[in-house]
Design a protein around this motif. Structure first.
Motif, PDB file in Angstrom:
ATOM      1  N   UNK A 125      11.806   7.701  -7.072  1.00 21.41           N
ATOM      2  CA  UNK A 125      12.562   6.590  -6.497  1.00 21.41           C
ATOM      3  C   UNK A 125      14.017   6.996  -6.286  1.00 21.41           C
ATOM      4  N   UNK A 126      14.596   7.694  -7.266  1.00 18.74           N
ATOM      5  CA  UNK A 126      15.974   8.148  -7.166  1.00 18.74           C
ATOM      6  C   UNK A 126      16.189   9.192  -6.088  1.00 18.74           C
ATOM      7  N   UNK A 127      15.130   9.901  -5.730  1.00 18.74           N
ATOM      8  CA  UNK A 127      15.224  10.932  -4.694  1.00 18.74           C
ATOM      9  C   UNK A 127      14.663  10.461  -3.352  1.00 18.74           C
ATOM     10  N   UNK A 128      14.336   9.190  -3.254  1.00 16.09           N
ATOM     11  CA  UNK A 128      13.877   8.623  -1.992  1.00 16.09           C
ATOM     12  C   UNK A 128      12.526   9.113  -1.518  1.00 16.09           C
ATOM     13  N   UNK A 129      11.683   9.556  -2.442  1.00 13.21           N
ATOM     14  CA  UNK A 129      10.354  10.019  -2.037  1.00 13.21           C
ATOM     15  C   UNK A 129       9.437   8.829  -1.781  1.00 13.21           C
ATOM     16  N   UNK A 130       8.664   8.905  -0.724  1.00 15.56           N
ATOM     17  CA  UNK A 130       7.693   7.860  -0.410  1.00 15.56           C
ATOM     18  C   UNK A 130       6.546   7.905  -1.404  1.00 15.56           C
ATOM     19  N   UNK A 131       5.900   6.751  -1.604  1.00 17.66           N
ATOM     20  CA  UNK A 131       4.794   6.661  -2.562  1.00 17.66           C
ATOM     21  C   UNK A 131       3.663   7.633  -2.241  1.00 17.66           C
ATOM     22  N   UNK A 132       3.517   8.015  -0.999  1.00 24.04           N
ATOM     23  CA  UNK A 132       2.420   8.907  -0.612  1.00 24.04           C
ATOM     24  C   UNK A 132       2.858  10.368  -0.519  1.00 24.04           C
ATOM     25  N   UNK A 133       4.019  10.706  -1.040  1.00 23.16           N
ATOM     26  CA  UNK A 133       4.497  12.093  -1.034  1.00 23.16           C
ATOM     27  C   UNK A 133       3.492  12.960  -1.796  1.00 23.16           C
ATOM     28  N   UNK A 134       3.215  14.153  -1.303  1.00 19.06           N
ATOM     29  CA  UNK A 134       2.172  14.998  -1.893  1.00 19.06           C
ATOM     30  C   UNK A 134       2.438  15.361  -3.349  1.00 19.06           C
ATOM     31  N   UNK A 135       3.687  15.578  -3.728  1.00 19.10           N
ATOM     32  CA  UNK A 135       3.966  15.927  -5.129  1.00 19.10           C
ATOM     33  C   UNK A 135       3.641  14.747  -6.048  1.00 19.10           C
ATOM     34  N   UNK A 136       3.848  13.516  -5.563  1.00 23.14           N
ATOM     35  CA  UNK A 136       3.491  12.336  -6.350  1.00 23.14           C
ATOM     36  C   UNK A 136       1.979  12.195  -6.452  1.00 23.14           C
ATOM     37  N   UNK A 137       1.279  12.547  -5.405  1.00 25.22           N
ATOM     38  CA  UNK A 137      -0.185  12.507  -5.432  1.00 25.22           C
ATOM     39  C   UNK A 137      -0.729  13.571  -6.389  1.00 25.22           C
ATOM     40  N   UNK A 138      -0.150  14.767  -6.355  1.00 21.20           N
ATOM     41  CA  UNK A 138      -0.596  15.860  -7.210  1.00 21.20           C
ATOM     42  C   UNK A 138      -0.344  15.536  -8.684  1.00 21.20           C
ATOM     43  N   UNK A 139       0.895  15.221  -9.013  1.00 19.50           N
ATOM     44  CA  UNK A 139       1.270  15.012 -10.409  1.00 19.50           C
ATOM     45  C   UNK A 139       0.933  13.611 -10.917  1.00 19.50           C
ATOM     46  N   UNK A 140       1.171  12.591 -10.091  1.00 21.64           N
ATOM     47  CA  UNK A 140       0.963  11.217 -10.524  1.00 21.64           C
ATOM     48  C   UNK A 140      -0.473  10.761 -10.433  1.00 21.64           C
ATOM     49  N   UNK A 141      -0.923  10.564  -9.204  1.00 20.98           N
ATOM     50  CA  UNK A 141      -2.281  10.062  -8.993  1.00 20.98           C
ATOM     51  C   UNK A 141      -3.335  11.012  -9.547  1.00 20.98           C
ATOM     52  N   UNK A 142      -3.186  12.287  -9.249  1.00 23.57           N
ATOM     53  CA  UNK A 142      -4.172  13.272  -9.695  1.00 23.57           C
ATOM     54  C   UNK A 142      -4.026  13.647 -11.155  1.00 23.57           C
ATOM     55  N   UNK A 143      -2.945  14.361 -11.481  1.00 25.89           N
ATOM     56  CA  UNK A 143      -2.779  14.903 -12.827  1.00 25.89           C
ATOM     57  C   UNK A 143      -2.669  13.865 -13.927  1.00 25.89           C
ATOM     58  N   UNK A 144      -1.682  12.974 -13.803  1.00 28.87           N
ATOM     59  CA  UNK A 144      -1.498  11.966 -14.848  1.00 28.87           C
ATOM     60  C   UNK A 144      -2.557  10.879 -14.768  1.00 28.87           C
TER      61      UNK A 144
END
Length: 123
Positions: free
Chosen positions: A51-70
């Protein structure tokens, strides 16, 4: 591409969850608790950073680490983040209602599933 990224993250998260459980779950489910606690901290940290870096919810790093990994490490972390998100938006009543309903509903359905499973296996 998104599916592959989530899948890779999920595979790593699931393997990590399994390893933590093997290491810590002996006479008490310490591994499950540790994975849930770590996942809550890490997903909230990741969401706040994104959020602080303005990344969209569907950004690939969020999908990799958030949705997938965590997400594979723990599903409780997602529930926790949703509660925090509602509360942070000033929707305290919705946050409390969601938390209470989820706990009650999941416990009730878990008990029902347990009972039905026992009934099925006893016949």
């Amino acid at each position: 591409m998104e599916w592959l990224v989530v899948g890779v993250g999920g595979a790593v998260g699931a393997l990590l969850r399994h390893w933590v459980s093997l290491q810590l779950n002996h006479d008490f489910p310490w591994g499950t608790m540790a994975a849930n606690a770590a996942g809550c901290f890490l997903l909230a940290l990741l969401a706040s950073w994104a959020l602080g870096h303005g990344l969209a919810r569907d950004h690939l790093i969020l999908r990799l680490l958030g949705t997938g990994g965590l997400g594979a490490l723990t599903t409780y972390s997602t529930f926790n983040l949703e509660l925090i998100s509602l509360a942070s938006a000033g929707r305290w009543a919705a946050s409390l209602l969601y938390g209470a309903l989820t706990l009650v509903l999941c416990l009730a359905l878990g008990l029902l599933g347990w009972s039905v499973g026992r009934l099925i296996t006893s016949h």
